[in-house]
Design a protein around this motif. Sequence first.
Motif, short mmCIF file in Angstrom:
data_model
loop_
_atom_site.label_atom_id
_atom_site.label_comp_id
_atom_site.label_asym_id
_atom_site.label_seq_id
_atom_site.Cartn_x
_atom_site.Cartn_y
_atom_site.Cartn_z
N UNK A 370 0.81 -1.21 0.00
CA UNK A 370 0.00 0.00 0.00
C UNK A 370 0.84 1.26 0.00
N UNK A 371 1.90 1.27 0.81
CA UNK A 371 2.80 2.43 0.87
C UNK A 371 3.54 2.60 -0.46
N UNK A 372 4.01 1.48 -1.03
CA UNK A 372 4.74 1.54 -2.29
C UNK A 372 3.85 2.04 -3.42
N UNK A 373 2.59 1.57 -3.45
CA UNK A 373 1.66 2.03 -4.48
C UNK A 373 1.41 3.53 -4.37
N UNK A 374 1.23 4.03 -3.16
CA UNK A 374 1.02 5.46 -2.97
C UNK A 374 2.23 6.28 -3.37
N UNK A 375 3.41 5.80 -3.00
CA UNK A 375 4.65 6.52 -3.32
C UNK A 375 4.89 6.58 -4.82
N UNK A 376 4.69 5.45 -5.51
CA UNK A 376 4.90 5.40 -6.96
C UNK A 376 3.88 6.29 -7.67
N UNK A 377 2.62 6.22 -7.24
CA UNK A 377 1.58 7.01 -7.92
C UNK A 377 1.80 8.51 -7.71
N UNK A 378 2.33 8.90 -6.57
CA UNK A 378 2.66 10.31 -6.35
C UNK A 378 3.82 10.74 -7.25
N UNK A 379 4.83 9.88 -7.37
CA UNK A 379 6.00 10.22 -8.16
C UNK A 379 5.67 10.27 -9.65
N UNK A 380 4.90 9.28 -10.12
CA UNK A 380 4.55 9.23 -11.54
C UNK A 380 3.35 10.12 -11.87
N UNK A 381 2.58 10.47 -10.83
CA UNK A 381 1.33 11.23 -10.99
C UNK A 381 0.33 10.46 -11.85
N UNK A 382 0.32 9.14 -11.70
CA UNK A 382 -0.57 8.28 -12.48
C UNK A 382 -1.13 7.19 -11.58
N UNK A 383 -2.36 7.35 -11.13
CA UNK A 383 -2.98 6.36 -10.24
C UNK A 383 -3.32 5.07 -11.00
N UNK A 384 -3.99 5.19 -12.15
CA UNK A 384 -4.43 4.00 -12.88
C UNK A 384 -3.23 3.17 -13.37
N UNK A 385 -2.20 3.84 -13.86
CA UNK A 385 -1.03 3.12 -14.36
C UNK A 385 -0.32 2.37 -13.24
N UNK A 386 -0.27 2.97 -12.05
CA UNK A 386 0.35 2.30 -10.91
C UNK A 386 -0.42 1.03 -10.55
N UNK A 387 -1.76 1.15 -10.49
CA UNK A 387 -2.58 -0.03 -10.20
C UNK A 387 -2.38 -1.10 -11.28
N UNK A 388 -2.38 -0.68 -12.54
CA UNK A 388 -2.22 -1.63 -13.64
C UNK A 388 -0.90 -2.37 -13.59
N UNK A 389 0.17 -1.66 -13.23
CA UNK A 389 1.48 -2.29 -13.15
C UNK A 389 1.51 -3.37 -12.07
N UNK A 390 0.91 -3.10 -10.91
CA UNK A 390 0.92 -4.07 -9.82
C UNK A 390 -0.01 -5.25 -10.12
N UNK A 391 -1.14 -4.98 -10.79
CA UNK A 391 -2.04 -6.07 -11.16
C UNK A 391 -1.38 -6.99 -12.19
N UNK A 392 -0.60 -6.41 -13.10
CA UNK A 392 0.10 -7.20 -14.11
C UNK A 392 1.10 -8.16 -13.47
N UNK A 393 1.73 -7.71 -12.39
CA UNK A 393 2.70 -8.56 -11.69
C UNK A 393 2.03 -9.55 -10.74
#
Length: 519
Positions: A370-393
């Motif tokens: 959860x912390x990693x997803x929030x940190x990545x989405x803040x850095x990339x400024x992309x919520x959907x892409x962050x979720x998609x990347x983790x779902x793909x893995x």
Amino acid sequence: MAQLPPGIRFITSFSRDQWYRAFIFSLTFLLYASFHLSRKPISIVKGELHKHCASQVELDSSKEYAAQIQPVKKPFNASQCGWEPFDKSNYKQLLGALDYSFLCAYAVGMYLSGLIGERLPIRYYLTGGMLASGLFTAMFGLGYFYNVHNLWFYIMAQIANGLVQTTGWPSVVTCIGNWFGKGRRGLIMGVWNSHTSVGNILGSLIAAYWVSTCWGLSFVVPGVIVALMGVVCFLFLIEHPKDVSCSCTPSSSSKTFLNGASRCRIQMPTLNAKENGKPQDAEMQHLLTDSENCTLTTGEGRHGTSAISFLGALRIPGVVEFSLCLLFAKLVSYTFLFWLPLYITNVEHLDAKRAGDLSTLFDVGGIFGGILAGLISDRLEKRASTCGMMLLLAAPTLYMFSAVSKMGLEATVVMLLISGALVNGPYALITTAVSADLGTHKSLKGNARALSTVTAIIDGTGSVGAALGPLLAGLISPSGWNNVFYMLMVADACALLLLLRLIQKELQCHADHTLFKEH
């Protein structure tokens, strides 16, 4: 003049507003952790409600001896295979019915909860829900002490608990959204959302402590804790910064976080600010100093706007896509929540207590996810892409987990941590930062009362998946645990497919923004 002690210097280094924000952050964290603490016991107790029996011949030959040595303190139960009626061969279906009862009631109640919650004071609404949840959680455990063997008693306790627990999520998300703006929202809510895993871990440890000796206390103790936290909520919860005269002014930054739901907007004031050397990036502000980014700005905005309708909330761009994505993401997460200890018991051949303790590693992984997803989405400024990347893995990781977990305890520990991070990361991001983003969308024109309804719609739709997951697991598991994992992998793939349109919009917006800056 003597120098101030270090502790006093530390205290005075923060402003009054910062201390209030830290207090609300911690309080809402503990309040919702207690909700999850009370949901976990059922998964731990399953291994005690139905035990692996010896062969029928051995059972018949030892029946007389077993009756003689049965402890006097334990309620009488005719079956040696567990607790009637869960001692039959169809125990997986019966245990699945308990999960389904709770989660169906939770899903239905969640749609209503948001609409009711935004029309009532949060403190009263949340307090009432926590007191009632404590009552119904303890009620399930009382079946042990009063020797209740009626299936409908336990189902009704689960239904009632599922309904009253819907008061929790819309209330705490609305409250935390009022106190913290969009600056670093992904990181803040990623840390804050670890209350889910912390609650699951505490619930597992508390339930496991009594599961083998007196499983009724595995429910009664968490019920008492939830009720006590309800009293704490009534005494201390502050709904909005304006209630204690804390600063709450709108952000001057034109920077917005992308979640695939907003069109790419290029604003000239941002360029002017850049040329003048005045940074307006909200991400650069400190975690507790985000007082400029409050969701609500004036008393009129807070009380004068009408509550949003259900259909009005659905028309907010991105709400439907993220809601359906969460349905499948939560299906996977809650299947682990309710069935992981029993799976570990069957595969690793551990008792209920050790299986419950080991299952907490999945939630430990979920905290980091959860912390990693929030940190990545803040850095990339992309919520959907962050979720998609983790779902793909997550999908191939689940396949590896089903294969590796049969190789020994050490391999299971590693895969529990990795799977927990990838499964709970998107779930945590959507239910917190994404819900708060959409609940304060520009199309609402400052009507922050919509936040509770939007949050309830997203989490309510997700809860439909949370109800289906454990039910399907109960129906499929008799044919083999591998088939359960195949079902979970398909669910992850569906969640990813539902986000593809939003991911494409985010990438297109990023490309347009890059092209504009080059010119």
